[in-house]
Structures are given as C-alpha cells and as structure tokens.
Design an enzyme around this catalytic site. Structure first.
Site, PDB file in Angstrom:
ATOM      1  N   CYS A 114       0.817  -1.219   0.000  1.00 30.70           N
ATOM      2  CA  CYS A 114       0.000   0.000   0.000  1.00 30.70           C
ATOM      3  C   CYS A 114       0.851   1.270   0.000  1.00 30.70           C
ATOM      4  CB  CYS A 114      -0.935   0.007   1.207  1.00 30.70           C
ATOM      5  SG  CYS A 114      -2.172  -1.295   1.107  1.00 30.70           S
ATOM      6  N   HIS A 244      -3.180   7.468   2.497  1.00 26.47           N
ATOM      7  CA  HIS A 244      -3.589   6.164   1.960  1.00 26.47           C
ATOM      8  C   HIS A 244      -4.953   5.840   2.558  1.00 26.47           C
ATOM      9  CE1 HIS A 244      -3.890   2.063   0.878  1.00 26.47           C
ATOM     10  NE2 HIS A 244      -3.657   1.601   2.086  1.00 26.47           N
ATOM     11  N   ASN A 274     -10.073   0.364  -0.400  1.00 31.36           N
ATOM     12  CA  ASN A 274      -8.609   0.442  -0.332  1.00 31.36           C
ATOM     13  C   ASN A 274      -8.042  -0.028  -1.678  1.00 31.36           C
ATOM     14  OD1 ASN A 274      -5.886   0.043   0.118  1.00 31.36           O
ATOM     15  ND2 ASN A 274      -6.142  -0.970   2.096  1.00 31.36           N
TER      16      ASN A 274
HETATM   17  N1  COA Z   1     -18.735  -7.994   8.714  1.00 28.75           N
HETATM   18  C1  COA Z   1     -19.157  -8.270   9.945  1.00 28.75           C
HETATM   19  N2  COA Z   1     -18.340  -8.627  10.945  1.00 28.75           N
HETATM   20  C2  COA Z   1     -17.028  -8.690  10.645  1.00 28.75           C
HETATM   21  C3  COA Z   1     -16.518  -8.428   9.368  1.00 28.75           C
HETATM   22  C4  COA Z   1     -17.434  -8.065   8.383  1.00 28.75           C
HETATM   23  N3  COA Z   1     -17.054  -7.772   7.122  1.00 28.75           N
HETATM   24  N4  COA Z   1     -15.184  -8.567   9.405  1.00 28.75           N
HETATM   25  C5  COA Z   1     -14.850  -8.921  10.637  1.00 28.75           C
HETATM   26  N5  COA Z   1     -15.965  -9.008  11.407  1.00 28.75           N
HETATM   27  C6  COA Z   1     -16.087  -9.392  12.809  1.00 28.75           C
HETATM   28  C7  COA Z   1     -14.941 -10.254  13.287  1.00 28.75           C
HETATM   29  O1  COA Z   1     -15.168 -11.594  12.981  1.00 28.75           O
HETATM   30  C8  COA Z   1     -14.954  -9.982  14.764  1.00 28.75           C
HETATM   31  O2  COA Z   1     -15.945 -10.775  15.336  1.00 28.75           O
HETATM   32  P1  COA Z   1     -15.738 -11.421  16.802  1.00 28.75           P
HETATM   33  O3  COA Z   1     -15.588 -10.252  17.729  1.00 28.75           O
HETATM   34  O4  COA Z   1     -16.987 -12.201  16.998  1.00 28.75           O
HETATM   35  O5  COA Z   1     -14.496 -12.241  16.700  1.00 28.75           O
HETATM   36  C9  COA Z   1     -15.409  -8.527  14.863  1.00 28.75           C
HETATM   37  O6  COA Z   1     -16.003  -8.204  13.601  1.00 28.75           O
HETATM   38  C10 COA Z   1     -14.271  -7.559  15.134  1.00 28.75           C
HETATM   39  O7  COA Z   1     -13.215  -7.877  14.247  1.00 28.75           O
HETATM   40  P2  COA Z   1     -11.905  -7.007  14.204  1.00 28.75           P
HETATM   41  O8  COA Z   1     -10.983  -7.535  13.141  1.00 28.75           O
HETATM   42  O9  COA Z   1     -11.341  -6.838  15.579  1.00 28.75           O
HETATM   43  O10 COA Z   1     -12.539  -5.612  13.721  1.00 28.75           O
HETATM   44  P3  COA Z   1     -11.870  -4.234  13.580  1.00 28.75           P
HETATM   45  O11 COA Z   1     -12.638  -3.230  14.289  1.00 28.75           O
HETATM   46  O12 COA Z   1     -10.372  -4.288  13.828  1.00 28.75           O
HETATM   47  O13 COA Z   1     -12.054  -3.922  12.010  1.00 28.75           O
HETATM   48  C11 COA Z   1     -10.755  -3.989   9.993  1.00 28.75           C
HETATM   49  C12 COA Z   1     -11.506  -4.785  11.038  1.00 28.75           C
HETATM   50  C13 COA Z   1     -10.117  -4.961   9.004  1.00 28.75           C
HETATM   51  C14 COA Z   1     -11.728  -3.091   9.290  1.00 28.75           C
HETATM   52  C15 COA Z   1      -9.661  -3.159  10.684  1.00 28.75           C
HETATM   53  O14 COA Z   1      -8.945  -3.961  11.550  1.00 28.75           O
HETATM   54  C16 COA Z   1      -8.694  -2.505   9.741  1.00 28.75           C
HETATM   55  O15 COA Z   1      -9.041  -1.597   9.008  1.00 28.75           O
HETATM   56  N6  COA Z   1      -7.409  -2.917   9.800  1.00 28.75           N
HETATM   57  C17 COA Z   1      -6.311  -2.252   9.136  1.00 28.75           C
HETATM   58  C18 COA Z   1      -6.361  -2.346   7.656  1.00 28.75           C
HETATM   59  C19 COA Z   1      -5.121  -1.703   7.147  1.00 28.75           C
HETATM   60  O16 COA Z   1      -4.743  -0.628   7.518  1.00 28.75           O
HETATM   61  N7  COA Z   1      -4.402  -2.375   6.292  1.00 28.75           N
HETATM   62  C20 COA Z   1      -3.104  -1.850   5.930  1.00 28.75           C
HETATM   63  C21 COA Z   1      -3.065  -1.281   4.644  1.00 28.75           C
HETATM   64  S1  COA Z   1      -3.644  -2.364   3.409  1.00 28.75           S
END
Ligand code: COA
Length: 317
Positions: A114, A244, A274
């Site tokens: 990224c 980004h 993204n």
């Molecule tokens: N829909 C519904 N629930 C979802 C889901 C979706 N699309 N994706 C994940 N969940 C659930 C998970 O299973 C988890 O459930 P649980 O609590 O029962 O285990 C819950 O939501 C929380 O998951 P978590 O991964 O902790 O959520 P989060 O708040 O961290 O959000 C992202 C997830 C991926 C959106 C976030 O972590 C993120 O943006 N990460 C960084 C991405 C990034 O910067 N990448 C680098 C550049 S590419």
C-alpha cells in the site's frame, strides 16, 4: 543550480463496475452498517476480466501526461508501485512502457504494497535531485479483486481496483519538499499474499486486521511528526492531508494528530475502498482536478501497508 522534483500533472482511472456493500452481504455474513461503521467504505470498483494492472496504469498515465501537456516520449523513467503485477516478471512498468510506446528509458516496479506510490515517488525524487532523470512517470496500479478471497468477510469488504499516476519534472524551486520511507520486516506475517509457486496456501491476501490497525495508527502519527520536523514546519503549515485510504478510522486518527479538520483531508475511501498503491495518486488527482488543492498549497501524503512498509511525502504544489 539546485534541482528539485515538481508535480507536472496527475491522472486516474477507475474501472466501471461498482460493487456495493449490500451486494457483498449477499454472499458473506456481513452488513452495510458494519462495513460503513468499521471502515467508512460503501462501494468499490471492480476491474473487468480483460483489465490488468498495466492496462489500468496506461489509462491513468495517459490522463496524467495530458494534464502535464506532455507526450509519452518526454518520459525518461517509469516507476510503477503495484502488489498485483500482470506477471511475476517482467515488471508491470515494462508492460506500461510498451503500451505507451516509449523506448530507451528505464522502467521498473516497486513492491511496497500500500506504500508503493510513496516509495516510487521517493525514488523518483532522488533521481531528479541527482540529475539522473528529468521527467518521471510514477504510477500506482492495483487489481486487488483478483487476490481477494471473496469468502473471507474480514478482507473482501475492504479492497477495490484502480490506478493513479503522477508526472514529475525538474524545477529550481522545491515542489517535493521531502520524502520519508521506512520498513520493518518483523511484521511480514500480519499482511501478505503467498506466492502460488511456493507451498499449499491459497493465493489470496491474508491479514490480521486488528493488529495491522494498531501499528498503522501509531506509526502514521509518528511519521507525520517526523515529516514536519524535517522541514521545520508545524501542523498549521499543512493545507491538505492526502492519506492512503485503508480505513476511515485510521485516516481520522492521523488528521486529529495533525489538528486538521476533516474538510482538509482528501477522502476517497467511501466509493473506492482500499486501492493499495493507487489510493494516494487517485486521491491527489481528484482533489487537484476539483480545485481543492491549488498551486502553492502544502500537501502531506502518507501511507502504511504490508511489510510493514510506510512513508510520507511533503509536496508544495
Ligand atoms: N462484517 C461483519 N463482521 C465482521 C466483518 C465483516 N465484514 N469482518 C470482521 N468481522 C467481525 C470479526 O469476525 C470480529 O468478530 P468477533 O468479535 O466475533 O471475533 C469482529 O467483527 C471484530 O473484528 P476485528 O478484526 O477486531 O474488527 P476491527 O474493528 O479491527 O475492524 C478492519 C476490522 C479490518 C476493518 C480493521 O482492523 C482494519 O481496518 N485494519 C487495518 C487495515 C489496514 O490498515 N491495512 C493496511 C493497509 S492495506
């Protein structure tokens, strides 16, 4: 005479097909409400079967060349940031070179996920400052939809396809004030795409999203401070943040750190998702074309991604 890189033109390309959150919710256990609240994404673009990173790069590059008022022959270096190349080799930059019918210049890819556009911009800046290049085409192009596991709800809602481009030239006054890039390979397992030639893992993106999120927020906060300090500037000197686009919550945290209201942040994630290395040049292009970013404005770009690899670029446009 001192030589600096200056931004001559930008361009962008987004595939036609729009994929909504509701459509994704038809195939995996998710909802529009969850995706919007946790990521800020509503729709993303998906490339057509015939499209590739190099075909999208060509569209963005021609757009940028037109904005710069230049023909392809003016380019003496091509750098493409991509994590989704047409082929493992040759580089997507070579395929782009062929598409633009440019001869006799170097063309290569940068693999910094990224952060690919910022890394490519940093390399272009060094070449121009050293007097080794006069006109550099820098492109970020990504076909993320082909490396996504569409049955994994934790990643398939996040990414989109597209390409963005910038043409850099030489000036006596600084346009690019500074670039800063860094990597830390100890995190390589938190976000990666396996090479299908090795092992039995399916060839799809894998991410520990929550872990990536935490490191991203902290690292971006730090790099913003480092970039300002390196240029003896303060938060008040920044006109625009062009981040980004990985998650609206990461973007908001960085804006808060800078004391910038969200009106001064270029946000495209809502309708693009993204797009990895393409997200910054696409956002930059959008804000220049709609007149938000104007000549003389100071623009801070920053990115964070797999590696981890991260970086920033400060531009006086
Ligand atoms: N829909 C519904 N629930 C979802 C889901 C979706 N699309 N994706 C994940 N969940 C659930 C998970 O299973 C988890 O459930 P649980 O609590 O029962 O285990 C819950 O939501 C929380 O998951 P978590 O991964 O902790 O959520 P989060 O708040 O961290 O959000 C992202 C997830 C991926 C959106 C976030 O972590 C993120 O943006 N990460 C960084 C991405 C990034 O910067 N990448 C680098 C550049 S590419």
């Amino acid at each position: 005479m001192r030589r600096y890189a200056t931004l001559l033109g930008t361009g962008g390309y987004l595939p036609e097909t729009i994929l909504t959150n509701a459509q994704i919710a038809e195939t995996v256990d998710t909802s529009d409400a969850w995706i919007v609240e946790r990521t800020g994404i509503r729709t993303r673009r998906i490339a057509a079967p015939h499209e590739t990173a190099s075909s999208m790069a060509e569209r963005a590059a021609r757009d940028a060349l037109q904005a710069a008022g230049l023909e392809p022959e003016a380019i003496d270096l091509i750098i493409v940031g991509t994590g989704t190349p047409d082929r493992l080799f040759p580089s997507t930059a070579c395929l782009l070179q062929q598409r633009l019918a440019i001869r006799q210049c170097a063309a290569f890819d940068v693999q910094a996920a990224c952060s690919g556009f910022i890394f490519a911009l940093s390399i272009a800046d060094q070449y121009i400052r050293a007097g080794s290049a006069r006109c550099v085409l820098v492109v970020g192009s990504e076909l993320n939809s082909r490396i996504i596991d569409w049955s994994d709800r934790s990643t398939c809602v996040l990414f989109g396809d597209g390409a963005g481009a910038a043409v850099l030239g030489v000036a006596e006054e600084p346009g690019l004030l500074s670039t800063h890039i860094q990597s830390d390979g100890q995190y390589h397992d938190l976000l990666y795409v396996p090479n299908p030639a090795h092992g039995n893992e399916p060839p799809f993106l894998k991410m520990e999203g929550h872990e990536v999120f935490k490191v991203a927020v902290n690292t971006l906060g730090r790099i913003v401070d480092e970039t300002l300090a390196a240029n003896a500037l303060t938060q008040a000197d920044i006109d625009w943040l062009v981040p980004h686009q990985a998650n609206i919550r990461i973007i908001s945290a960085t804006a808060k750190k800078l004391g910038l209201p969200m009106e001064r942040v270029v946000v495209t994630i809502e309708n693009q998702g993204n797009t990895s290395a393409a997200s910054i040049p696409l956002a930059l292009n959008e804000a220049i074309r709609d007149g938000r970013i104007q000549r003389g404005h100071t623009v801070l770009m920053e990115a964070f991604g797999a590696g981890f690899a991260w970086g920033s670029a400060l531009l006086r446009y």
